[in-house]
Design an enzyme around this catalytic site. Structure first.
Site, short mmCIF file in Angstrom:
data_model
loop_
_atom_site.label_atom_id
_atom_site.label_comp_id
_atom_site.label_asym_id
_atom_site.label_seq_id
_atom_site.Cartn_x
_atom_site.Cartn_y
_atom_site.Cartn_z
N GLY A 17 0.78 -1.24 0.00
CA GLY A 17 0.00 0.00 0.00
C GLY A 17 0.80 1.28 0.00
O GLY A 17 0.30 2.32 0.42
N ASN A 19 1.66 3.14 -2.51
CA ASN A 19 1.03 4.14 -3.39
C ASN A 19 -0.21 4.72 -2.74
O ASN A 19 -0.46 5.93 -2.82
CB ASN A 19 0.68 3.52 -4.74
CG ASN A 19 1.89 3.47 -5.65
OD1 ASN A 19 2.34 4.48 -6.16
ND2 ASN A 19 2.43 2.27 -5.83
N HIS A 116 1.79 1.31 -13.33
CA HIS A 116 2.58 0.15 -13.75
C HIS A 116 4.06 0.51 -13.69
O HIS A 116 4.46 1.59 -14.15
CB HIS A 116 2.19 -0.24 -15.18
CG HIS A 116 2.93 -1.44 -15.66
ND1 HIS A 116 2.62 -2.72 -15.25
CD2 HIS A 116 4.01 -1.56 -16.47
CE1 HIS A 116 3.47 -3.57 -15.80
NE2 HIS A 116 4.32 -2.89 -16.55
C1 GRF Z 1 3.46 -0.83 -7.34
O1 GRF Z 1 4.84 -0.85 -7.36
C2 GRF Z 1 2.88 -0.77 -8.73
O2 GRF Z 1 3.85 -0.56 -9.68
C3 GRF Z 1 2.26 -2.10 -8.99
O3 GRF Z 1 2.04 -2.67 -7.73
C4 GRF Z 1 2.90 -2.10 -6.77
C5 GRF Z 1 2.10 -1.84 -5.53
O4 GRF Z 1 2.86 -1.42 -4.47
N1 GRF Z 1 1.10 -1.95 -9.81
P1 GRF Z 1 2.17 -0.78 -3.22
O5 GRF Z 1 1.20 -1.81 -2.66
O6 GRF Z 1 1.47 0.48 -3.65
O7 GRF Z 1 3.28 -0.50 -2.25
#
Ligand code: GRF
Length: 213
Positions: A17, A19, A116
């Site tokens: 999580g 992001n 992505h």
């Molecule tokens: C991100 O690095 C993104 O590129 C991919 O999944 C990952 C999720 O990471 N789609 P987080 O859960 O947001 O740390």
């Protein structure tokens, strides 16, 4: 003063999580005129749910059903209903490890975005940073795009370049890409919340901010 409804974001994630945290913290700092109205995870122990609960945001585990890489029809209906009930304006995929197709995308046409970890259209699919390293490219990065029926193939909203450095491992490269992700995803959220991002076929167009009159 007229009270305006905030732009309501629904976040789907399966992992730690980071992001989501970047977006939620940018909202708290007043940088994104939106609110996180719902977080759903297909993984009960996912860090994203804990981060949401720590911030007192609505967070739910919804069991994914019988398939490994997608939601079954019944589960998809549950996801759609929960997001509709929460009156979501935009669905943000933040490490959601299931492919969304058909009914889900029709229910939220042009309202689902994903991040992505490569410069699409290079290296779609899993472990894109590793694909880039193995291929030997000198630059890679990350891409925010609308989600369509394909895999990582929808119209591109924003991209950020990350150089591949001598001596990079999959882990060091991935970590730098994730730093870039945490910059561009909140910036795209701001553009979406302000209604400045338009889709025209394969292109997206960022309208300039309105001048105060
Ligand atoms: C991100 O690095 C993104 O590129 C991919 O999944 C990952 C999720 O990471 N789609 P987080 O859960 O947001 O740390």
């Amino acid at each position: 003063m007229l009270s305006q409804k905030r732009f309501r974001i629904g976040v789907l994630g399966s992992g730690k999580g980071s992001n989501f945290v970047a977006i939620a913290d940018a909202i708290t700092r007043g940088e994104v005129p939106a609110e996180v109205a719902l977080v759903i995870s297909d993984v009960e122990s996912a860090g994203i749910l804990q981060h949401a609960r720590d911030r007192k945001l609505p967070a739910e585990f919804v069991a994914p059903g019988k398939f490994r890489t997608k939601l079954d029809e019944e589960t998809e209906r549950v996801y759609i209903q929960k997001l509709r009930d929460a009156e979501i304006d935009l669905i943000v995929l933040a490490g959601f490890m299931r492919i969304l197709k058909g009914d889900f995308l029709r229910a939220f046409a042009e309202r689902v975005v994903n991040i992505h970890p490569s410069l699409l259209p290079s290296f779609p699919g899993l472990e894109a940073w590793k694909q880039a390293l193995d291929y030997g490219v000198k630059i890679t990065g990350c891409t925010v795009h609308f989600v369509d029926q394909g895999v990582d193939s929808g119209p591109i909203i924003a991209q950020e370049i990350v150089p591949v450095l001598d001596g990079d491992t999959a882990e060091t490269l991935h970590a730098r890409i994730q730093q870039a992700e945490r910059k561009i995803y909140p910036a795209v959220m701001r553009g979406m919340a302000e209604g400045r991002i338009l889709i025209k076929g394969r292109q997206t167009i960022w309208k300039r901010g309105e001048e105060a009159v």
